[in-house]
Write a protein that holds these residues in place. Sequence first.
Motif, PDB file in Angstrom:
ATOM      1  N   SER A 214       0.858  -1.183   0.000  1.00  0.00           N
ATOM      2  CA  SER A 214       0.000   0.000   0.000  1.00  0.00           C
ATOM      3  C   SER A 214       0.894   1.233   0.000  1.00  0.00           C
ATOM      4  CB  SER A 214      -0.909   0.003   1.227  1.00  0.00           C
ATOM      5  OG  SER A 214      -1.617   1.225   1.278  1.00  0.00           O
ATOM      6  N   LEU A 215       0.799   2.028  -1.030  1.00  0.00           N
ATOM      7  CA  LEU A 215       1.643   3.227  -1.112  1.00  0.00           C
ATOM      8  C   LEU A 215       1.012   4.403  -0.375  1.00  0.00           C
ATOM      9  CD1 LEU A 215       2.828   3.318  -4.845  1.00  0.00           C
ATOM     10  CD2 LEU A 215       4.116   2.599  -2.841  1.00  0.00           C
ATOM     11  N   ILE A 216      -0.287   4.505  -0.477  1.00  0.00           N
ATOM     12  CA  ILE A 216      -0.999   5.649   0.113  1.00  0.00           C
ATOM     13  C   ILE A 216      -2.124   5.094   0.984  1.00  0.00           C
ATOM     14  CG2 ILE A 216      -2.362   7.701  -0.405  1.00  0.00           C
ATOM     15  CD1 ILE A 216      -0.867   7.761  -3.139  1.00  0.00           C
ATOM     16  N   THR A 217      -2.080   5.446   2.252  1.00  0.00           N
ATOM     17  CA  THR A 217      -3.023   4.844   3.189  1.00  0.00           C
ATOM     18  C   THR A 217      -3.738   5.939   3.970  1.00  0.00           C
ATOM     19  OG1 THR A 217      -1.439   3.036   3.418  1.00  0.00           O
ATOM     20  CG2 THR A 217      -3.225   3.118   5.022  1.00  0.00           C
ATOM     21  N   GLY A 218      -5.010   5.748   4.154  1.00  0.00           N
ATOM     22  CA  GLY A 218      -5.795   6.714   4.923  1.00  0.00           C
ATOM     23  C   GLY A 218      -5.560   6.573   6.418  1.00  0.00           C
ATOM     24  N   ASP A 219      -5.882   7.617   7.151  1.00  0.00           N
ATOM     25  CA  ASP A 219      -5.704   7.561   8.606  1.00  0.00           C
ATOM     26  C   ASP A 219      -6.958   6.958   9.259  1.00  0.00           C
ATOM     27  OD1 ASP A 219      -7.639   9.513   8.585  1.00  0.00           O
ATOM     28  OD2 ASP A 219      -6.255  11.161   8.991  1.00  0.00           O
ATOM     29  N   GLU A 220      -7.025   7.067  10.593  1.00  0.00           N
ATOM     30  CA  GLU A 220      -8.132   6.415  11.300  1.00  0.00           C
ATOM     31  C   GLU A 220      -9.475   7.097  11.024  1.00  0.00           C
ATOM     32  OE1 GLU A 220      -5.720   8.068  12.620  1.00  0.00           O
ATOM     33  OE2 GLU A 220      -6.407   9.486  14.124  1.00  0.00           O
ATOM     34  N   ASN A 221      -9.421   8.315  10.486  1.00  0.00           N
ATOM     35  CA  ASN A 221     -10.677   8.997  10.165  1.00  0.00           C
ATOM     36  C   ASN A 221     -11.056   8.894   8.690  1.00  0.00           C
ATOM     37  OD1 ASN A 221     -11.130  10.003  12.810  1.00  0.00           O
ATOM     38  ND2 ASN A 221      -9.499  11.489  12.464  1.00  0.00           N
ATOM     39  N   THR A 222     -10.217   8.238   7.928  1.00  0.00           N
ATOM     40  CA  THR A 222     -10.534   8.043   6.513  1.00  0.00           C
ATOM     41  C   THR A 222     -11.298   6.733   6.380  1.00  0.00           C
ATOM     42  OG1 THR A 222      -8.563   9.247   5.834  1.00  0.00           O
ATOM     43  CG2 THR A 222      -9.568   7.809   4.194  1.00  0.00           C
TER      44      THR A 222
ATOM     45  N   ALA B 189      -5.398   3.800  -0.787  1.00  0.00           N
ATOM     46  CA  ALA B 189      -5.891   4.532  -1.952  1.00  0.00           C
ATOM     47  C   ALA B 189      -4.965   4.328  -3.142  1.00  0.00           C
ATOM     48  CB  ALA B 189      -6.005   6.013  -1.637  1.00  0.00           C
ATOM     49  N   ALA B 190      -3.827   3.704  -2.916  1.00  0.00           N
ATOM     50  CA  ALA B 190      -2.912   3.382  -4.025  1.00  0.00           C
ATOM     51  C   ALA B 190      -2.060   2.198  -3.600  1.00  0.00           C
ATOM     52  CB  ALA B 190      -2.026   4.573  -4.364  1.00  0.00           C
ATOM     53  N   VAL B 191      -1.882   1.271  -4.514  1.00  0.00           N
ATOM     54  CA  VAL B 191      -1.064   0.087  -4.213  1.00  0.00           C
ATOM     55  C   VAL B 191      -0.133  -0.179  -5.388  1.00  0.00           C
ATOM     56  CG1 VAL B 191      -2.838  -0.976  -2.750  1.00  0.00           C
ATOM     57  CG2 VAL B 191      -2.777  -1.509  -5.186  1.00  0.00           C
ATOM     58  N   ILE B 192       0.929  -0.916  -5.085  1.00  0.00           N
ATOM     59  CA  ILE B 192       1.838  -1.324  -6.159  1.00  0.00           C
ATOM     60  C   ILE B 192       2.107  -2.814  -6.007  1.00  0.00           C
ATOM     61  CG2 ILE B 192       3.979  -0.722  -4.929  1.00  0.00           C
ATOM     62  CD1 ILE B 192       4.903   0.400  -7.753  1.00  0.00           C
TER      63      ILE B 192
ATOM     64  N   ARG C 208       5.714  -3.298 -10.743  1.00  0.00           N
ATOM     65  CA  ARG C 208       5.429  -3.022 -12.150  1.00  0.00           C
ATOM     66  C   ARG C 208       3.991  -2.595 -12.377  1.00  0.00           C
ATOM     67  NH1 ARG C 208       8.995  -7.623 -13.303  1.00  0.00           N
ATOM     68  NH2 ARG C 208       7.202  -8.975 -13.618  1.00  0.00           N
ATOM     69  N   VAL C 209       3.137  -2.795 -11.394  1.00  0.00           N
ATOM     70  CA  VAL C 209       1.727  -2.396 -11.561  1.00  0.00           C
ATOM     71  C   VAL C 209       1.341  -1.434 -10.438  1.00  0.00           C
ATOM     72  CG1 VAL C 209      -0.660  -3.168 -11.714  1.00  0.00           C
ATOM     73  CG2 VAL C 209       1.162  -4.580 -12.671  1.00  0.00           C
ATOM     74  N   LEU C 210       1.034  -0.233 -10.834  1.00  0.00           N
ATOM     75  CA  LEU C 210       0.603   0.794  -9.874  1.00  0.00           C
ATOM     76  C   LEU C 210      -0.891   1.030 -10.075  1.00  0.00           C
ATOM     77  CD1 LEU C 210       1.069   3.156  -7.855  1.00  0.00           C
ATOM     78  CD2 LEU C 210       1.685   4.576  -9.831  1.00  0.00           C
ATOM     79  N   ALA C 211      -1.629   0.918  -8.987  1.00  0.00           N
ATOM     80  CA  ALA C 211      -3.082   1.126  -9.070  1.00  0.00           C
ATOM     81  C   ALA C 211      -3.478   2.278  -8.164  1.00  0.00           C
ATOM     82  CB  ALA C 211      -3.826  -0.144  -8.672  1.00  0.00           C
ATOM     83  N   LEU C 212      -4.207   3.214  -8.721  1.00  0.00           N
ATOM     84  CA  LEU C 212      -4.649   4.407  -7.985  1.00  0.00           C
ATOM     85  C   LEU C 212      -6.162   4.386  -7.840  1.00  0.00           C
ATOM     86  CD1 LEU C 212      -2.516   6.992  -9.989  1.00  0.00           C
ATOM     87  CD2 LEU C 212      -1.936   6.003  -7.772  1.00  0.00           C
ATOM     88  N   GLY C 213      -6.623   4.800  -6.677  1.00  0.00           N
ATOM     89  CA  GLY C 213      -8.059   4.819  -6.429  1.00  0.00           C
ATOM     90  C   GLY C 213      -8.742   6.044  -6.997  1.00  0.00           C
ATOM     91  N   ASP C 214      -7.950   7.015  -7.427  1.00  0.00           N
ATOM     92  CA  ASP C 214      -8.506   8.268  -7.942  1.00  0.00           C
ATOM     93  C   ASP C 214      -7.789   8.620  -9.229  1.00  0.00           C
ATOM     94  OD1 ASP C 214      -9.872  10.708  -8.127  1.00  0.00           O
ATOM     95  OD2 ASP C 214      -8.301  11.765  -7.030  1.00  0.00           O
ATOM     96  N   PHE C 215      -8.506   9.221 -10.129  1.00  0.00           N
ATOM     97  CA  PHE C 215      -7.883   9.723 -11.355  1.00  0.00           C
ATOM     98  C   PHE C 215      -7.921  11.244 -11.392  1.00  0.00           C
ATOM     99  CE2 PHE C 215      -8.895  10.808 -15.952  1.00  0.00           C
ATOM    100  CZ  PHE C 215      -7.564  10.937 -16.312  1.00  0.00           C
ATOM    101  N   THR C 216      -8.949  11.809 -10.754  1.00  0.00           N
ATOM    102  CA  THR C 216      -9.157  13.259 -10.822  1.00  0.00           C
ATOM    103  C   THR C 216      -7.938  14.034 -10.330  1.00  0.00           C
ATOM    104  OG1 THR C 216     -11.509  12.883 -10.489  1.00  0.00           O
ATOM    105  CG2 THR C 216     -10.717  15.108 -10.116  1.00  0.00           C
TER     106      THR C 216
END
Lengths: 708, 293
Positions: A240-248, A261-264, A269-277
């Motif tokens: 998990s590259l990007i992780t929310g806190d306890e209030n997320t 919200a993002a994992v590799i 070699r595969v990066l997945a993002l939860g948001d594109f905006t």
Amino acid sequence: MNSAKRNTRWLLIVTLLLLLLPTAGRALWFYRGNYQPPEIASIDEFQISLPATTPNLFNDQPRPAAFRSRVVIDLAHGNNLHIDDLTPLRDRLTARGAKVINAENSADLIDALRGATALVVMAPTETFSPSELQAVQAFVQDGGRLLIAADPTRPASTPDKTGINDLYDIFFPLSAVPAVNSLANAFGILYFDDYLYNLEENAGNYRNVRFNTLEEHPLLEGVENLVFFASHSLQSNGTSLITGDENTLSPRRMGETDLSAAVITSENRVLALGDFTFLTPSYHTIADNDRFLSNIADWLGEDSRAWDLWDFPYLYTQPIDLIQISADPLAPRLIADFGALQTEFASADLTLTLSASPAEGHDSLIVGTYQDSKQVADLLKAAGVTITLPQENTATPEADSTPSEVNDGATSSITIAGMGTVGMEGIALYVLDRRSEATSLLVLAEDGEALVDALVRLLQGEVNSCLKAEGLMLCSNGKGSRGLGLGDSDKGKSQARDGEVNILIIANDDGARGKRTSANEFEAALKSEYAVTVWSLDRDGVPNEEDLSGYDVYIVSTGDYESEATDNDILNLLDETAGLLLFGAQPFYTFDSGTFAPVNDIEVKDDTHPLTDGFREGEVFSLTASESKVPALVIDVEEWFNNHGTAQSTVVLMRGPESEEPEAASLIALEDSETNQRIVLGFFAFYRLPTDVQETLALNAVAWLLEQ
Amino acid sequence: MTSPPPAPTQPSKKRWLLVALLILAALVIGLQISVWLVPQPAVGIIRLQGDIWAASAEYLKLQIEEVRNTPGVKAVVLEIDSPGGEVTPTQDIYLEIQKLRAEIPVVVSINSMAASGGYYLAVSGEAIFAKPSSTIGNVGVWGFIPDDIGVNETVLASGPFKLTASNQAEFLREIEGIKQEFLSTVAASRGDRLNISTTELSQGLAYPGREALRLGLIDHLGSRSDAIEAAAEMAGIVNYAIVDIEARVYQQLLETYSTTDWIGAADPATGQRPQLPPGIYLLYDENLIGGTP
């Protein structure tokens, strides 16, 4: 006198009291106290603090991309994005020297992956087909990088009958998560059909989530906080590259925190993002989003692919010399096709020149026949390949002898160390030599024609059925190539060998009515059984009678667009002795006399007909959303067919219960009792069917048409 | 020679009759005056049913005006059954009720629903009654995000926001501002009675009456009669009458009043919402998801 006055006074007092008595009585009767208005609570308007989303200035310092950096952007899956959304990423990639290629359909995507170093898939709304998935998996397996981004605010398109989005569509759109998961799942990534929110700390709105818990990773170098503007949560077997806190939190994952919200995955070699905006204008300027965007561009610009010979011509890094070791009669056709070869190389940013011997600083493509293999004996020896030719033929062949004659009854064979021996007939041999700094690829075949076919096969990447080893490949050239062709004279023509069934798919994609046809779906369903050629009106132009000759079955796919009068001209050119499968929302021009209505599902009406072999009566197939939203043709079968000519129609599929005009014909089998000609007519876009139904229906239809 | 003393005077029957008549007259007149001076107090019933739009806000303000014009109305029960509606009309009614509360007590009785803007108005009362299964809360605001437009060679405006009056960033701030104002209003009105944090409240959940009571979003579970009694007690009145103010106003407006004329309002009979104009809403409506804007 005083007494009288006193009496009068008393009388007045009593009278007055009597006058007031009822009032007092009523007051006592009705009231028990007074209302004391409370202090009305008010709020201090100035205490209301409004969020300010100030853009951050960012000075991008591009890291030069790798020499062969070619980033493919997938636009073949109904990607819910405006082309401007990709501008920041595209600009960063371009600034790094990466070549950015759009893949607007399935065939383009699969083809482009052969030479790509990275693939970007943003907000797909259509699922990846098995063939696409296989290509992407092979690409990643070869070291290619894959960026996937989905976005809860970018759902699959929804039916829009009125031209105005209604609230139901806005609040309950068709989810795009199944589409992105069709790709992401293959790499151990799961997108949840949710969104993350944070009520405590956010960028102006609960769904604009700030992320401060970031993994130490080159992708997040220099990044301290990010803002995602509505993000899916993800789960993966990677990091998990990007992780929310306890209030997320996620409304679909109650009680869970530390949501990704993002994992590799897949060895980075595969990066997945939860948001594109957050990558789009102007959201990329918020927080450290811009820095992250640059890091992603750096990551995509790297070349970590393992290039092998089936990645031809992209395996080359230097100008290429085409060296012919064959004697005549190979030369004439090779030279004739040299221009086409150069064009193919140029599209890969490579230059190809004819040369007698390899120049310094150049790579080489060495072509020849097995008879000339002695000239490349060192290369073959290094690869562990032994070419065995019949003794009598090792001598210089007779000038008028053809290779097939030479090999008749011979014991010619190819022996590969560690793999064994195969007969030479119909086999092309590919050997990659990287012993020096220059890359050399040797292609040997039986004769000049087979050699050109072998090159075409390599150019087209049709190597799935080939026998592969490290730096080596053996392909049976018994099956023809198709489509791209070398030189205009071959454009669109069937390359099928004798005895094969030749099918021509005409993709009615020349733009006037949009580009989405079902040609790729038909091809995918049929190519394992038949020799299939796809003629794209957009790519290959309008075919003439000669172009259309020599096929056993025609499939004309108008996709889900409105047909035009000119389409009927093409139909008139088709060979009437061949079977015809005509499929589309409006498969032929109706001179504005047809009626049209949205179709959402298809029901099997007649399961006794060969076309519905494998289906059962009453079975209903939901259709995916129509991309163009053009309503499909509704026809009166009696009026259109049964009252005219000698053709008899059978309605085998009809509109399902969720469609407008339910029970109207959706697939008709037409059979002329006099000429025995058969035609299958479908009144919806074939691509909207489930994949397994597509395959069964296409195979059934072709089999039935071939019986005529 | 001396004259004989006068004979003692005796009140005549006639005089006594006169006195009695005087007393009776005084009592009758006093009674008449008392009716005028001390009319029977009343608890007035005003109602908000359905969506809150400009027209429904006007209708409720007419009811408040009628309360003021009706002698004896010493307390008001505001019956609410509303999913909310537009922001400004909601705030308009809220301010009117606050003004009325400075004169007489206002107690709120929630029927099926006081959601979003409906709850915004509910907190304007001194006490809130609801049924155990009433839908209460849904604190928050939403609206349609405006498009950001740039400049072009066809239309020339005097300022960057002249055409749109907003942009996406401003809209986000506007939504946030209204949300904070809503939360502050609830917090200020409910005060110590509130047992839920503003953060939790900002989720926008709607609660059943019993849960709303536990969270301090309402004061009592009870019927309209209970609310009337509470309102009367706050006003310090007994032996009061109950006046249906809304019915009076409705009768007055009968010829011109039609809820179906309200732009964006759901049809009271079918619940269908014909059209939802662009705007910002304090609105919760199950029918919304099935309706067409």
